[in-house]
Design a protein around this motif. Structure first.
Motif, mmCIF file in Angstrom:
data_model
loop_
_atom_site.group_PDB
_atom_site.id
_atom_site.type_symbol
_atom_site.label_atom_id
_atom_site.label_comp_id
_atom_site.label_asym_id
_atom_site.label_seq_id
_atom_site.Cartn_x
_atom_site.Cartn_y
_atom_site.Cartn_z
ATOM 1 N N ARG A 3 1.102 -1.107 0.155
ATOM 2 C CA ARG A 3 -0.038 -0.110 0.024
ATOM 3 C C ARG A 3 0.902 1.376 -0.130
ATOM 4 N NH1 ARG A 3 -4.138 -0.332 4.683
ATOM 5 N NH2 ARG A 3 -2.218 -0.558 5.765
ATOM 6 N N LYS A 4 2.001 1.084 0.560
ATOM 7 C CA LYS A 4 2.798 2.405 0.455
ATOM 8 C C LYS A 4 3.311 2.945 -0.728
ATOM 9 C CE LYS A 4 7.390 -0.067 0.898
ATOM 10 N NZ LYS A 4 8.586 -0.485 1.969
ATOM 11 N N TYR A 5 3.119 2.007 -1.769
ATOM 12 C CA TYR A 5 3.356 2.503 -3.091
ATOM 13 C C TYR A 5 1.903 3.285 -3.893
ATOM 14 C CZ TYR A 5 7.523 -0.094 -2.593
ATOM 15 O OH TYR A 5 8.530 -0.604 -2.005
ATOM 16 N N HIS A 6 1.030 2.806 -3.425
ATOM 17 C CA HIS A 6 -0.254 3.493 -3.940
ATOM 18 C C HIS A 6 -0.208 4.889 -4.074
ATOM 19 C CE1 HIS A 6 -2.927 -0.378 -2.854
ATOM 20 N NE2 HIS A 6 -1.568 -0.822 -3.376
ATOM 21 N N GLY A 7 0.023 5.504 -3.325
ATOM 22 C CA GLY A 7 0.141 7.125 -3.351
ATOM 23 C C GLY A 7 0.960 7.646 -4.522
ATOM 24 N N THR A 8 2.021 7.030 -4.665
ATOM 25 C CA THR A 8 2.876 7.287 -5.886
ATOM 26 C C THR A 8 2.148 6.978 -7.076
ATOM 27 O OG1 THR A 8 4.787 7.086 -4.472
ATOM 28 C CG2 THR A 8 5.257 7.061 -6.636
ATOM 29 N N LEU A 9 1.729 5.842 -7.321
ATOM 30 C CA LEU A 9 1.226 5.599 -8.488
ATOM 31 C C LEU A 9 -0.414 6.097 -8.772
ATOM 32 C CD1 LEU A 9 2.043 1.622 -8.628
ATOM 33 C CD2 LEU A 9 2.980 3.540 -10.077
ATOM 34 N N ILE A 10 -0.945 6.419 -7.830
ATOM 35 C CA ILE A 10 -2.273 7.309 -7.950
ATOM 36 C C ILE A 10 -1.770 8.757 -8.384
ATOM 37 C CG2 ILE A 10 -4.591 8.097 -6.929
ATOM 38 C CD1 ILE A 10 -4.211 5.240 -5.337
ATOM 39 N N GLY A 11 -0.861 9.424 -7.496
ATOM 40 C CA GLY A 11 -0.442 10.979 -7.689
ATOM 41 C C GLY A 11 -1.606 11.767 -7.360
ATOM 42 N N VAL A 16 -1.264 10.521 -12.146
ATOM 43 C CA VAL A 16 -0.376 9.294 -12.380
ATOM 44 C C VAL A 16 -1.208 8.102 -12.858
ATOM 45 C CG1 VAL A 16 1.413 7.532 -11.663
ATOM 46 C CG2 VAL A 16 1.522 9.977 -10.448
ATOM 47 N N VAL A 17 -2.211 7.880 -12.209
ATOM 48 C CA VAL A 17 -3.217 6.504 -12.751
ATOM 49 C C VAL A 17 -3.542 6.879 -14.167
ATOM 50 C CG1 VAL A 17 -4.951 6.912 -11.534
ATOM 51 C CG2 VAL A 17 -4.357 4.598 -11.854
ATOM 52 N N ARG A 18 -4.059 8.190 -14.142
ATOM 53 C CA ARG A 18 -4.868 8.563 -15.424
ATOM 54 C C ARG A 18 -3.912 8.440 -16.651
ATOM 55 N NH1 ARG A 18 -6.869 13.936 -14.514
ATOM 56 N NH2 ARG A 18 -7.016 13.594 -12.243
ATOM 57 N N ALA A 19 -2.771 8.952 -16.232
ATOM 58 C CA ALA A 19 -1.625 8.912 -17.496
ATOM 59 C C ALA A 19 -1.363 7.277 -17.704
ATOM 60 C CB ALA A 19 -0.233 9.527 -16.966
ATOM 61 N N MET A 20 -1.105 6.650 -16.930
ATOM 62 C CA MET A 20 -0.810 5.169 -17.111
ATOM 63 C C MET A 20 -2.062 4.455 -17.890
ATOM 64 S SD MET A 20 1.441 3.310 -13.926
ATOM 65 C CE MET A 20 0.067 3.380 -12.796
ATOM 66 N N ARG A 27 -7.531 -0.603 -17.613
ATOM 67 C CA ARG A 27 -7.969 0.162 -16.608
ATOM 68 C C ARG A 27 -7.147 -0.142 -15.202
ATOM 69 N NH1 ARG A 27 -10.661 4.130 -16.938
ATOM 70 N NH2 ARG A 27 -11.985 3.574 -15.324
ATOM 71 N N ILE A 28 -7.143 0.589 -14.183
ATOM 72 C CA ILE A 28 -6.077 0.347 -13.115
ATOM 73 C C ILE A 28 -6.881 0.770 -11.863
ATOM 74 C CG2 ILE A 28 -3.878 0.833 -12.015
ATOM 75 C CD1 ILE A 28 -2.895 1.281 -15.066
ATOM 76 N N ARG A 29 -6.968 -0.176 -10.938
ATOM 77 C CA ARG A 29 -7.513 0.247 -9.637
ATOM 78 C C ARG A 29 -6.841 -0.222 -8.510
ATOM 79 N NH1 ARG A 29 -9.514 3.295 -12.430
ATOM 80 N NH2 ARG A 29 -11.468 3.292 -12.973
ATOM 81 N N SER A 104 2.318 25.176 -8.680
ATOM 82 C CA SER A 104 1.371 24.561 -7.517
ATOM 83 C C SER A 104 1.611 23.128 -7.466
ATOM 84 C CB SER A 104 -0.082 24.794 -8.134
ATOM 85 O OG SER A 104 -0.164 24.120 -9.226
ATOM 86 N N PRO A 105 1.265 22.674 -6.502
ATOM 87 C CA PRO A 105 1.538 20.962 -6.241
ATOM 88 C C PRO A 105 0.996 20.431 -7.424
ATOM 89 C CG PRO A 105 0.555 21.890 -4.117
ATOM 90 C CD PRO A 105 0.611 23.131 -5.199
ATOM 91 N N ASP A 106 -0.145 20.745 -8.053
ATOM 92 C CA ASP A 106 -0.729 19.818 -9.316
ATOM 93 C C ASP A 106 0.236 20.131 -10.417
ATOM 94 O OD1 ASP A 106 -3.112 19.272 -7.975
ATOM 95 O OD2 ASP A 106 -4.337 21.095 -8.743
ATOM 96 N N GLN A 107 0.877 21.309 -10.686
ATOM 97 C CA GLN A 107 1.678 21.498 -11.706
ATOM 98 C C GLN A 107 2.991 20.622 -11.681
ATOM 99 O OE1 GLN A 107 1.719 25.868 -11.141
ATOM 100 N NE2 GLN A 107 0.998 26.015 -13.369
ATOM 101 N N VAL A 108 3.536 20.589 -10.271
ATOM 102 C CA VAL A 108 4.721 19.784 -10.106
ATOM 103 C C VAL A 108 4.415 18.419 -10.372
ATOM 104 C CG1 VAL A 108 6.080 18.912 -8.161
ATOM 105 C CG2 VAL A 108 5.566 21.442 -8.229
ATOM 106 N N TRP A 109 3.271 17.861 -9.884
ATOM 107 C CA TRP A 109 2.764 16.519 -10.095
ATOM 108 C C TRP A 109 2.721 16.025 -11.847
ATOM 109 C CZ3 TRP A 109 2.548 11.893 -7.622
ATOM 110 C CH2 TRP A 109 2.867 11.682 -6.393
ATOM 111 N N GLN A 110 2.199 17.144 -12.249
ATOM 112 C CA GLN A 110 2.071 17.001 -13.843
ATOM 113 C C GLN A 110 3.342 16.851 -14.596
ATOM 114 O OE1 GLN A 110 -1.025 16.364 -15.577
ATOM 115 N NE2 GLN A 110 0.252 15.555 -16.841
#
Length: 143
Positions: A3-11, A16-20, A27-29, A104-110
């Motif tokens: 679970r510790k990796y879920h946040g990185t892969l969701i973003g 992140v998950v939408r980009a993947m 479809r990723i869940r 913004s954090p959103d811009q950094v993530w994107q």
């Protein structure tokens, strides 16, 4: 997948998950793995219970090729995203006085997702080329 990796892969904002999903067509869940409670099973010890509490899973749906590609993207994103986010945040802090508005954090993530996606595409293209070359060599040897 812990679970510790879920946040990185969701973003942030699921970027992140939408980009993947966009890149792979799969479809990723994510699931926390809490459907089964080992405390109710007397055959589990407290140590096993603690070990299982961090387990979760990434559920990928699609064709076998889409699922395989999504898993490869996830591995690359897990490797690249922390480094890219750190670099972008450090850059933003260093340039803060020169820029009228910080990112913004959103811009950094994107920005991090865009760069990780580019790296993933390049890595998978190289892998495809190598496998095609090895297949061509096998065909030559078979003749």
């Amino acid at each position: 997948l812990d679970r510790k990796y879920h946040g990185t892969l969701i973003g942030k904002g699921s970027v992140v998950v939408r980009a993947m999903e966009d890149e792979t067509g799969a479809r990723i869940r994510f699931s926390s793995g809490k459907q089964y409670n080992p405390r109710e099973d007397k055959s589990y010890s407290d140590e096993e219970d603690a070990e299982n509490s961090d387990r979760g899973c990434m559920v990928v749906r699609g064709t076998p090729k889409q699922c395989e590609t999504a898993w490869k993207y996830a591995q690359i994103f897990l490797k690249e995203m922390p480094l890219l986010l750190s670099e972008l945040r450090d850059e933003d802090i260093a340039l803060g006085a020169l820029r009228s508005l910080p990112l913004s954090p959103d811009q950094v993530w994107q920005a991090a997702v865009d760069e990780a996606t580019k790296k993933a595409r390049e890595a998978l293209e190289m892998h495809e080329e190598k496998s095609q070359d090895s297949n061509a060599e096998e065909n030559i040897l078979l003749l």
